[in-house]
Scaffold this active site. Structure first.
Site, mmCIF file in Angstrom:
data_model
loop_
_atom_site.group_PDB
_atom_site.id
_atom_site.type_symbol
_atom_site.label_atom_id
_atom_site.label_comp_id
_atom_site.label_asym_id
_atom_site.label_seq_id
_atom_site.Cartn_x
_atom_site.Cartn_y
_atom_site.Cartn_z
ATOM 1 N N CYS A 147 -11.296 -0.813 -33.959
ATOM 2 C CA CYS A 147 -11.742 -1.198 -32.650
ATOM 3 C C CYS A 147 -10.752 -2.141 -32.361
ATOM 4 O O CYS A 147 -10.402 -2.417 -31.160
ATOM 5 C CB CYS A 147 -13.142 -1.387 -32.335
ATOM 6 S SG CYS A 147 -13.936 0.109 -32.497
ATOM 7 N N HIS A 177 -23.424 4.645 -28.079
ATOM 8 C CA HIS A 177 -23.514 6.156 -28.567
ATOM 9 C C HIS A 177 -24.791 6.936 -28.307
ATOM 10 O O HIS A 177 -25.772 6.461 -28.139
ATOM 11 C CB HIS A 177 -22.914 6.547 -29.971
ATOM 12 C CG HIS A 177 -21.779 5.903 -30.398
ATOM 13 N ND1 HIS A 177 -20.506 6.055 -29.621
ATOM 14 C CD2 HIS A 177 -21.459 5.295 -31.592
ATOM 15 C CE1 HIS A 177 -19.515 5.430 -30.313
ATOM 16 N NE2 HIS A 177 -20.131 4.989 -31.429
ATOM 17 N N ASP A 237 -19.946 -0.296 -28.864
ATOM 18 C CA ASP A 237 -20.255 1.149 -28.753
ATOM 19 C C ASP A 237 -21.699 1.451 -28.276
ATOM 20 O O ASP A 237 -22.541 0.656 -28.706
ATOM 21 C CB ASP A 237 -20.310 1.749 -30.352
ATOM 22 C CG ASP A 237 -18.892 1.875 -31.103
ATOM 23 O OD1 ASP A 237 -17.813 1.686 -29.984
ATOM 24 O OD2 ASP A 237 -18.780 2.211 -31.932
ATOM 25 N N ASP A 253 -17.043 -5.471 -30.311
ATOM 26 C CA ASP A 253 -18.168 -4.702 -30.942
ATOM 27 C C ASP A 253 -18.913 -5.664 -32.300
ATOM 28 O O ASP A 253 -19.029 -5.099 -33.368
ATOM 29 C CB ASP A 253 -17.478 -3.630 -31.815
ATOM 30 C CG ASP A 253 -17.029 -2.463 -30.806
ATOM 31 O OD1 ASP A 253 -17.210 -2.744 -29.358
ATOM 32 O OD2 ASP A 253 -16.587 -1.496 -31.012
ATOM 33 N N LYS A 311 -18.780 1.462 -24.448
ATOM 34 C CA LYS A 311 -17.666 2.568 -24.463
ATOM 35 C C LYS A 311 -18.203 3.522 -25.463
ATOM 36 O O LYS A 311 -19.376 3.559 -26.229
ATOM 37 C CB LYS A 311 -16.466 2.011 -25.370
ATOM 38 C CG LYS A 311 -16.607 1.053 -26.531
ATOM 39 C CD LYS A 311 -15.298 0.296 -27.066
ATOM 40 C CE LYS A 311 -15.600 -0.515 -28.274
ATOM 41 N NZ LYS A 311 -15.813 0.366 -29.450
ATOM 42 N N HIS A 324 -24.340 5.546 -35.825
ATOM 43 C CA HIS A 324 -24.329 4.191 -35.775
ATOM 44 C C HIS A 324 -24.347 3.689 -34.302
ATOM 45 O O HIS A 324 -24.074 4.624 -33.189
ATOM 46 C CB HIS A 324 -23.072 3.426 -36.367
ATOM 47 C CG HIS A 324 -21.790 3.810 -35.786
ATOM 48 N ND1 HIS A 324 -21.101 5.088 -36.156
ATOM 49 C CD2 HIS A 324 -20.887 3.249 -34.861
ATOM 50 C CE1 HIS A 324 -20.048 5.299 -35.398
ATOM 51 N NE2 HIS A 324 -19.775 4.177 -34.712
#
Length: 205
Positions: free
Chosen positions: A141, A60, A58, A16, A102, A77
Site C-alpha cells: 500500500c 473491506h 482498508d 493503513d 479504500k 483482514h
C-alpha cells in the site's frame, strides 16, 4: 544535512496503520509496530504547523475479493467496523485528520490510497502540493500510494523510518523503495524534530 522546510502546500499521509497489519493482527507486517513512534512524531510536526493530515484505511466487506475464500491472496483482514480495521490505539491521530477509506466494495481491491477514493482531487482542492508518506506496508500500500501520488502530480517525501515491509519474498521492501525513489520520491528522515534529506538511503539501495 539538508532540512526540509514545511509550509503551505505540505501534508502528511499515513497509510493503513490498522490493527490487522500490526503484531497480533490477521495480516501482521513484521515489526510493523516500530512505525508508530516515528509516525506520532510526524503527526506532532505537521499538526503543530497547522498542516493537513490524512490517514488511509482498508475498509473491506466480509466477502472482499482479496480474501482467500474469494480466491484472493490474503486472509480476511480490516473488515469494516471491526477491531482489526481500527487504527492503532497508540496512533495519536488528531480529531481533524481526514480519514480515507479504500477497497470498500467486494469486487474491487485498492492498494493505493488514491485508488477510487477521490483523494487526489480533495488534496488538490485544499492546495496540497507535497506529501510526506508513511505507514504500512512498504511493498504494497505504501508503494502504490507513492507511485499514484507522483503520477497525480504531487511531490512525495518518503519517510523510511516510518514504513515496514511484508516481505513475502525477501528483498521486496528494498525493491519497493528503489521503485519509489526511481519514480521521483524524495527520501527523508526525522532528525531532532524536523525532516531532513536522507541521502544515505538512496546511496544504500
Amino acid at each position: 544535512m539538508s532540512a526540509i522546510v514545511l509550509g503551505k502546500g505540505d501534508a502528511l499521509l499515513i497509510v493503513d496503520l490498522q490493527n490487522d497489519f500490526l503484531p497480533g493482527g490477521r495480516l501482521a507486517v513484521p515489526r510493523g509496530d516500530l512505525v508508530v513512534d516515528p509516525i506520532n512524531a510526524l503527526i506532532a510536526l505537521y499538526h503543530g504547523r497547522g498542516l493537513p493530515i490524512y490517514a488511509s484505511r482498508d475498509w473491506h466487506p466480509e466477502d472482499h475479493c482479496s480474501f482467500t475464500a474469494q480466491g484472493g491472496p490474503w486472509p480476511p483482514h480490516c473488515v469494516a467496523r471491526t477491531e482489526g480495521a481500527a487504527f492503532s490505539r497508540a496512533l495519536r491521530l488528531p480529531a481533524d485528520a481526514v480519514v480515507v477509506s479504500k477497497a470498500v466494495s467486494a469486487a474491487e481491491d485498492a492498494y493505493s490510497a488514491f485508488n477510487g477514493t477521490g483523494l487526489a482531487r480533495s488534496m488538490l482542492a485544499e492546495g496540497v502540493t507535497r506529501l510526506a508518506v508513511c505507514g504500512l506496508a512498504t511493498d504494497y500500500c505504501v508503494l502504490n500510494t507513492v507511485l499514484d501520488g507522483i503520477a497525480a502530480g504531487f511531490e512525495v517525501l518518503l519517510v523510511a523510518q516510518a514504513i515496514r515491509a511484508v516481505e513475502v519474498t525477501p528483498g521486496d521492501g528494498d525493491r519497493a523503495i528503489t521503485r519509489m525513489l526511481a519514480a521521483g520520491a524524495v527520501p527523508v528522515r526525522l532528525s531532532a524534530g524536523r525532516l531532513v534529506a536522507d541521502a544515505e538511503l538512496g546511496a544504500r539501495l
